[in-house]
Structures are given as structure tokens and as C-alpha cells.
Design a protein around this motif. Structure first.
Motif, PDB file in Angstrom:
ATOM      1  N   GLY A  82       0.811  -1.212   0.000  1.00  0.00           N
ATOM      2  CA  GLY A  82       0.000   0.000   0.000  1.00  0.00           C
ATOM      3  C   GLY A  82       0.844   1.261   0.000  1.00  0.00           C
ATOM      4  O   GLY A  82       0.555   2.223  -0.725  1.00  0.00           O
ATOM      5  N   ILE A  83       1.910   1.257   0.803  1.00  0.00           N
ATOM      6  CA  ILE A  83       2.813   2.419   0.849  1.00  0.00           C
ATOM      7  C   ILE A  83       3.476   2.628  -0.507  1.00  0.00           C
ATOM      8  O   ILE A  83       3.554   3.752  -1.020  1.00  0.00           O
ATOM      9  N   LEU A  84       3.953   1.540  -1.102  1.00  0.00           N
ATOM     10  CA  LEU A  84       4.647   1.635  -2.392  1.00  0.00           C
ATOM     11  C   LEU A  84       3.698   2.063  -3.505  1.00  0.00           C
ATOM     12  O   LEU A  84       4.071   2.872  -4.371  1.00  0.00           O
ATOM     13  N   LEU A  85       2.477   1.546  -3.489  1.00  0.00           N
ATOM     14  CA  LEU A  85       1.506   1.942  -4.516  1.00  0.00           C
ATOM     15  C   LEU A  85       1.095   3.399  -4.347  1.00  0.00           C
ATOM     16  O   LEU A  85       0.892   4.110  -5.347  1.00  0.00           O
ATOM     17  N   ALA A  86       0.954   3.843  -3.104  1.00  0.00           N
ATOM     18  CA  ALA A  86       0.652   5.257  -2.867  1.00  0.00           C
ATOM     19  C   ALA A  86       1.788   6.132  -3.397  1.00  0.00           C
ATOM     20  O   ALA A  86       1.546   7.180  -4.025  1.00  0.00           O
ATOM     21  N   GLY A  87       3.032   5.708  -3.163  1.00  0.00           N
ATOM     22  CA  GLY A  87       4.173   6.433  -3.705  1.00  0.00           C
ATOM     23  C   GLY A  87       4.163   6.447  -5.221  1.00  0.00           C
ATOM     24  O   GLY A  87       4.489   7.469  -5.851  1.00  0.00           O
ATOM     25  N   THR A  88       3.787   5.330  -5.839  1.00  0.00           N
ATOM     26  CA  THR A  88       3.704   5.251  -7.299  1.00  0.00           C
ATOM     27  C   THR A  88       2.675   6.227  -7.841  1.00  0.00           C
ATOM     28  O   THR A  88       2.908   6.927  -8.837  1.00  0.00           O
ATOM     29  N   ILE A  89       1.515   6.283  -7.186  1.00  0.00           N
ATOM     30  CA  ILE A  89       0.453   7.196  -7.627  1.00  0.00           C
ATOM     31  C   ILE A  89       0.903   8.647  -7.514  1.00  0.00           C
ATOM     32  O   ILE A  89       0.683   9.458  -8.431  1.00  0.00           O
ATOM     33  N   LEU A  90       1.552   8.985  -6.408  1.00  0.00           N
ATOM     34  CA  LEU A  90       2.021  10.362  -6.220  1.00  0.00           C
ATOM     35  C   LEU A  90       3.078  10.733  -7.252  1.00  0.00           C
ATOM     36  O   LEU A  90       3.039  11.832  -7.837  1.00  0.00           O
ATOM     37  N   LEU A  91       4.021   9.844  -7.498  1.00  0.00           N
ATOM     38  CA  LEU A  91       5.066  10.112  -8.485  1.00  0.00           C
ATOM     39  C   LEU A  91       4.477  10.237  -9.885  1.00  0.00           C
ATOM     40  O   LEU A  91       4.884  11.101 -10.664  1.00  0.00           O
ATOM     41  N   THR A  92       3.516   9.375 -10.202  1.00  0.00           N
ATOM     42  CA  THR A  92       2.891   9.424 -11.518  1.00  0.00           C
ATOM     43  C   THR A  92       2.118  10.725 -11.704  1.00  0.00           C
ATOM     44  O   THR A  92       2.196  11.371 -12.758  1.00  0.00           O
ATOM     45  N   ALA A  93       1.360  11.114 -10.683  1.00  0.00           N
ATOM     46  CA  ALA A  93       0.601  12.363 -10.766  1.00  0.00           C
ATOM     47  C   ALA A  93       1.540  13.560 -10.934  1.00  0.00           C
ATOM     48  O   ALA A  93       1.271  14.465 -11.742  1.00  0.00           O
ATOM     49  N   PHE A  94       2.637  13.549 -10.187  1.00  0.00           N
ATOM     50  CA  PHE A  94       3.600  14.644 -10.318  1.00  0.00           C
ATOM     51  C   PHE A  94       4.211  14.661 -11.712  1.00  0.00           C
ATOM     52  O   PHE A  94       4.377  15.738 -12.326  1.00  0.00           O
ATOM     53  N   THR A  95       4.570  13.498 -12.242  1.00  0.00           N
ATOM     54  CA  THR A  95       5.174  13.430 -13.573  1.00  0.00           C
ATOM     55  C   THR A  95       4.221  13.949 -14.638  1.00  0.00           C
ATOM     56  O   THR A  95       4.615  14.711 -15.538  1.00  0.00           O
ATOM     57  N   LEU A  96       2.944  13.542 -14.555  1.00  0.00           N
ATOM     58  CA  LEU A  96       1.958  14.019 -15.522  1.00  0.00           C
ATOM     59  C   LEU A  96       1.788  15.533 -15.416  1.00  0.00           C
ATOM     60  O   LEU A  96       1.709  16.238 -16.440  1.00  0.00           O
ATOM     61  N   TRP A  97       1.708  16.041 -14.188  1.00  0.00           N
ATOM     62  CA  TRP A  97       1.557  17.484 -13.994  1.00  0.00           C
ATOM     63  C   TRP A  97       2.780  18.248 -14.500  1.00  0.00           C
ATOM     64  O   TRP A  97       2.653  19.233 -15.236  1.00  0.00           O
ATOM     65  N   TRP A  98       3.956  17.773 -14.123  1.00  0.00           N
ATOM     66  CA  TRP A  98       5.195  18.466 -14.494  1.00  0.00           C
ATOM     67  C   TRP A  98       5.426  18.460 -16.003  1.00  0.00           C
ATOM     68  O   TRP A  98       5.716  19.481 -16.596  1.00  0.00           O
TER      69      TRP A  98
END
Length: 331
Positions: free
Chosen positions: A309-325
């Protein structure tokens, strides 16, 4: 930088125009992405298949050996000691997060940005978001497939025979390679590589930065996080007696000595030079018990799902940041 504009020209009879071909290719953007990264795709999938077959072979050999020795009724000795196959397989699986992060994640966007491919693609009737989703879909799909296959097979090999394996269940070689942790770990580190590549925008520096991030995360940070995912328990038993057999599977976090009223002292409190001095110290402090703090094997599944769960949450946050950036920065 100038860009090439595709204009439709009459083609020869029976042959598609350049624009028609381009449109067909761009409508199949996922196919283009797969073709662009076909070498990395083939290498990772090939490594996954070979490792999966190797695990199946090693498990078959272990079962045959245990049957011949009459396990579990009879002691089979230490069949996993100096097992080269097990060592090679675990080295491959432990190295897979680094391979995916450095050679798939880091170049995924950085390579296209550096070469100008990203700018070219997004001028050919393909939105930047479509391009990003196609690229991320390939990387995450590859990480998920490899992780699920190898985790399932490694769990199938280890779980029925865990008492024979030399590594403890909390060790990274077991905990991180079984259950939901491996696919989640691969997704997270691949996402980290993609994010670093999007920030750096140059393939080689992105790969170096991802290598350093992955090394620090897997070698230092994650080892500290893993043991904190469980709920420590305490057990008190008479001093200088054996632990009950049910504690053979626990992971010991700390150890103390204690008095009858529950006061705890460090394990080396009465480590004196002579027996007389040691006995006097024990009597002075009223020490009558040994106490251990431990994590029970029964917590493993909960700890693994928490880790995933922690790793998937990190994946979602990184993905969202990458898409935004990436959607806001010029390509």
C-alpha cells in the motif's frame, strides 16, 4: 528548432500517402511505444521467463530431494545450504527493480525529450497526455507482469518449505520477493525512474540519478521501513530457560532481562567478569526473567500488504507529479 510539417501528397496508385501512414501509426500509439522500446521489453520479459522456468526447476528438484529423504517425518538436513540456484535466482530478482528503474523508467521520457522525439510526436495529432499515458502504460505494465509472475512463483517455492530456507521471513530476500511486495516495489521504482528522467531531461544523467536513488532506497531506507511495518510484541520467560518452540519463527527485535515486578534492564546489565560478581548483580536487581521483543510470522501478510500500500501510494504520487510536471513544461 524547426519542425517538419506533414502535408498530404498524391501517392502512386495502390500505395498509401505519407499522411495516411502517419495517421494510422499515430492512432496505434501504444504499438509505436512498444516498437520504440522493443529491446528493453524483450530483455525484461526474456529475463522474467527464464527466471520463472528456473524457479520451477529448482522447486521440482527440492521436492524430489525431500521426498527421497522422507520429509517432513524425517530430518532432511540443510538442503538449501550452498544452493547456487537459489543464490542466482534471488540475485536476479533483487536486481530486477534496479534494471527496470534504470533501463526502462529513467530513459522513458528523458530519452524522447533529449532526442526531440517527444516534441515531434506531440505535433502529429497526438496530445501530450496521450503520449505520456502510452509511455507509462508500457513501463508499468512491464513492471506489473514481471513482478506478479516472479512473486507468485517464488512464493510457491518458498512458502511450503520455509523452515528449510536459511533466510528469515523478514529478510528482504524473502519479504520483498513474495506476496504483493515485489510488483508494488517494481512499480514504485519504475515510477521513480520516470520522474527523475522527466526532471533531468537527459538520459544518461537520469539513469545515473535513478541508479543512486534505487541503491539508497533498496539498501538502506527500505530495510529500516520494513521492520517498522509490524506490531512488536513482548514475551517474558524464566531466566536461563529455552524459548518455547512456537517462537522459532519470530524475528527478534530486542532482548532484555527483567525483575519480578516487571522492571527491564539491558541484556548486558550483569555481564560481570566473574560468576560471583554476576550473581551478586542479578540478586541486587532482582532479575528473574528473560524478555524478548519480537515480530511474529503471523504478521507477515499484514506487513506485506501494508508495504504494498505504501509503495503503490508512492507510485500514484510520483505518476501524478510526472503528468503534472511534463504537461506544463516545454518538451
Amino acid at each position: 528548432m524547426s519542425t517538419t510539417t506533414l502535408t498530404e501528397k498524391p501517392g502512386e496508385p495502390g500505395k498509401p500517402s505519407e499522411l495516411g501512414s502517419a495517421r494510422r501509426l499515430l492512432r496505434g500509439l501504444p504499438w509505436l511505444v512498444v516498437r520504440q522500446h522493443r529491446v528493453a521489453l524483450a530483455c525484461v520479459l526474456g529475463l522474467t521467463v527464464l527466471t520463472a522456468l528456473w524457479i520451477a526447476y529448482e522447486r521440482h528438484e527440492l521436492v524430489q530431494l525431500l521426498d527421497a529423504k522422507g520429509w517432513p517425518e524425517k530430518d532432511p538436513g540443510r538442503p538449501m545450504e550452498n544452493n547456487r540456484g537459489y543464490e542466482y535466482i534471488t540475485n536476479i530478482i533483487n536486481g530486477l527493480p534496479l534494471i527496470l528503474a534504470v533501463f526502462v523508467g529513467a530513459p522513458l521520457i528523458a530519452g524522447d525529450q533529449e532526442s526531440g522525439t517527444a516534441q515531434l510526436v506531440t505535433t502529429q495529432s497526438v496530445t501530450r497526455r496521450q503520449w505520456l499515458i502510452a509511455k507509462l502504460g508500457l513501463a508499468y505494465g512491464l513492471a506489473l507482469i514481471s513482478g506478479l509472475v516472479l512473486s507468485a512463483l517464488f512464493t510457491w517455492w518458498w512458502k511450503p518449505h520455509r523452515s528449510l530456507f536459511l533466510s528469515e521471513w523478514i529478510d528482504g530476500v524473502i519479504f520483498d520477493n513474495t506476496g504483493p511486495v515485489l510488483p508494488a516495489f517494481l512499480l514504485f521504482l519504475t515510477a521513480a525512474g520516470v520522474t527523475i528522467g522527466a526532471l533531468v531531461r537527459r538520459m544518461l544523467p537520469a539513469m545515473v540519478g535513478t541508479f543512486l536513488f534505487t541503491s539508497v532506497t533498496t539498501v538502506f531506507v527500505w530495510d529500516e521501513i520494513r521492520v517498522r511495518l509490524g506490531s512488536p510484541q513482548m514475551f517474558t520467560y524464566p531466566k536461563d530457560t529455552e524459548l518455547p518452540a512456537r517462537f522459532h519463527d519470530v524475528y527478534e527485535l530486542d532482548r532484555w532481562v527483567g525483575s519480578a515486578d516487571g522492571t527491564l534492564y539491558g541484556w548486558g546489565t550483569c555481564a560481570e567478569a566473574t560468576d560471583e560478581a554476576q550473581n551478586a548483580c542479578i540478586k541486587e536487581h532482582g532479575i528473574v526473567n528473560d524478555v524478548i521483543e519480537y515480530l511474529d510470522y503471523g504478521q507477515m501478510a499484514t506487513m506485506q500488504w501494508t508495504a504494498a500500500g505504501i509503495l503503490l501510494a508512492g507510485t500514484i504520487l510520483l505518476t501524478a507529479f510526472t503528468l503534472w510536471w511534463t504537461s506544463r513544461r516545454p518538451l
